[in-house]
Write a protein that holds these residues in place. Structure first.
Motif, short mmCIF file in Angstrom:
data_model
loop_
_atom_site.label_atom_id
_atom_site.label_comp_id
_atom_site.label_asym_id
_atom_site.label_seq_id
_atom_site.Cartn_x
_atom_site.Cartn_y
_atom_site.Cartn_z
N SER A 193 0.80 -1.23 0.00
CA SER A 193 0.00 0.00 0.00
C SER A 193 0.84 1.27 0.00
N ILE A 194 2.01 1.21 0.62
CA ILE A 194 2.77 2.45 0.87
C ILE A 194 4.13 2.50 0.15
N HIS A 195 4.87 1.38 0.18
CA HIS A 195 6.28 1.45 -0.21
C HIS A 195 6.61 0.80 -1.56
N ALA A 196 5.90 -0.26 -1.92
CA ALA A 196 6.35 -1.09 -3.05
C ALA A 196 6.13 -0.41 -4.39
N ASN A 197 7.18 -0.42 -5.22
CA ASN A 197 7.04 0.03 -6.60
C ASN A 197 7.43 -1.08 -7.57
N ARG A 198 7.43 -2.31 -7.05
CA ARG A 198 7.73 -3.50 -7.85
C ARG A 198 7.12 -4.70 -7.12
N PRO A 199 7.04 -5.87 -7.75
CA PRO A 199 6.41 -7.02 -7.10
C PRO A 199 7.13 -7.44 -5.82
N ILE A 200 6.33 -7.85 -4.83
CA ILE A 200 6.88 -8.41 -3.60
C ILE A 200 6.32 -9.82 -3.42
N VAL A 201 7.08 -10.64 -2.72
CA VAL A 201 6.67 -12.02 -2.43
C VAL A 201 6.92 -12.26 -0.95
N THR A 202 5.88 -12.64 -0.21
CA THR A 202 6.05 -12.88 1.22
C THR A 202 5.37 -14.19 1.59
N MET A 203 5.89 -14.82 2.63
CA MET A 203 5.24 -16.03 3.12
C MET A 203 5.61 -16.27 4.57
N SER A 204 4.64 -16.80 5.29
CA SER A 204 4.84 -17.31 6.63
C SER A 204 4.90 -18.83 6.47
N MET A 205 5.98 -19.45 6.93
CA MET A 205 6.25 -20.85 6.61
C MET A 205 5.55 -21.82 7.56
N GLY A 206 5.64 -23.10 7.23
CA GLY A 206 5.10 -24.15 8.08
C GLY A 206 3.59 -24.25 7.98
N GLN A 207 3.05 -25.22 8.72
CA GLN A 207 1.59 -25.44 8.73
C GLN A 207 0.85 -24.21 9.23
N LEU A 208 1.41 -23.58 10.25
CA LEU A 208 0.76 -22.42 10.86
C LEU A 208 0.63 -21.27 9.87
N GLY A 209 1.66 -21.10 9.03
CA GLY A 209 1.66 -19.98 8.10
C GLY A 209 1.08 -20.29 6.73
N MET A 210 0.55 -21.50 6.54
CA MET A 210 0.10 -21.93 5.21
C MET A 210 -0.90 -20.97 4.58
N VAL A 211 -1.75 -20.37 5.42
CA VAL A 211 -2.77 -19.45 4.89
C VAL A 211 -2.13 -18.30 4.11
N SER A 212 -0.90 -17.90 4.49
CA SER A 212 -0.24 -16.78 3.82
C SER A 212 0.13 -17.10 2.38
N ARG A 213 0.24 -18.39 2.07
CA ARG A 213 0.60 -18.82 0.72
C ARG A 213 -0.59 -18.75 -0.24
N MET A 214 -1.77 -18.53 0.31
CA MET A 214 -2.99 -18.61 -0.50
C MET A 214 -3.68 -17.27 -0.69
N CYS A 215 -3.37 -16.28 0.13
CA CYS A 215 -4.14 -15.03 0.12
C CYS A 215 -3.32 -13.86 -0.42
N GLY A 216 -2.35 -14.15 -1.27
CA GLY A 216 -1.46 -13.10 -1.77
C GLY A 216 -2.15 -12.02 -2.56
#
Length: 251
Positions: A193-216
């Motif tokens: 929303s504020i800083h990015a002027n190019r694509p970013i890729v983020t993820m929270s790893m493991g089973q706990l963070g799996m939801v982050s891989r789906m809601c990009g």
């Protein structure tokens, strides 16, 4: 946010693009795996060259990259040597790391190159410049397999990657709680929303963070890693399931 297009795949708009790892240990395994990936519904392929048992023969690696790229044809190829300190398979000196990259940039065939954020600054810039001269895009990354830094630190690291002229900025962190997953998603949303002027890729790893891989698409992550046969990091979702989930969550 500006987008990046590689071989017709546009990163930074629409649903996150699915990238799958190539982790064969020898030429026979890599060729078979690359051919199998042609039957998989993925957008990009990452060759994790630290799994390759001839990785210390840089010219052999460059030749192997040509064979893989020829098989994959229209699928973009991301070349990655993951260092031991960031979760890779074998130890490599900085000299080996950058010499391998220079050889592959000059003599191999790749579309994108993974460069770790916390390497020697001058050598990183030299590598980025060499890659850009050849039309190779840089995916700059950072991995924390122990914890999730606070939101300000995650944003700071992604901004630092932009300042170093990476084409795509990537961070992966390990959650210890659901609050950590929220921290990663909040940092992603702020970056978008504020800083990015190019694509970013983020993820929270493991089973706990799996939801982050789906809601990009909602929060701003441009790629997500799926597993074809063997995952290269904890929490990767099988590709077929991942594609269906992304379609369901598409805005």
């Amino acid at each position: 946010m500006n987008t990046i297009t590689v071989k017709g795949v546009t990163l930074g708009s629409g649903s996150p693009k699915i990238i799958v790892p190539l982790v064969g240990k020898n030429e026979v395994e890599l060729v078979a795996e690359a051919k199998h990936l042609l039957t998989i519904d993925c957008d990009l392929v990452e060759w994790r060259v630290d799994f390759f048992n001839q990785v210390q023969d840089f010219q052999e690696v460059a030749e192997m990259s040509k064979k893989i790229a020829e098989i994959l044809s229209d699928k973009p190829l991301l070349f990655t040597f993951r260092t031991k300190q960031e979760g890779g398979e074998i130890p490599f000196s900085d000299e080996q790391y950058f010499c391998l990259y220079e050889t592959v940039i000059k003599s191999g065939v790749i579309d994108l190159l993974d460069v770790e954020l916390f390497m020697d600054g001058k050598l990183v810039q030299r590598t980025i410049n060499l890659a850009h001269e050849k039309g190779i895009k840089i995916v700059m990354c950072n991995h924390d397999f122990d914890k999730t830094p606070d939101k300000a630190e995650i944003v700071s690291r992604l901004c630092s990657m932009q300042e170093k002229n990476a084409d795509i900025c990537k961070i992966a962190v390990m959650p210890q709680s659901s609050d950590d997953v929220l921290t990663l998603l909040e940092a992603t949303n702020e970056m978008k929303s504020i800083h990015a002027n190019r694509p970013i890729v983020t993820m929270s790893m493991g089973q706990l963070g799996m939801v982050s891989r789906m809601c990009g698409e909602v929060f701003g992550s441009a790629m997500t890693f799926g597993a074809a046969k063997k995952a290269s990091a904890p929490g990767q979702v099988p590709v077929e399931e991942l594609r269906e989930i992304l379609k369901t969550l598409a805005l």
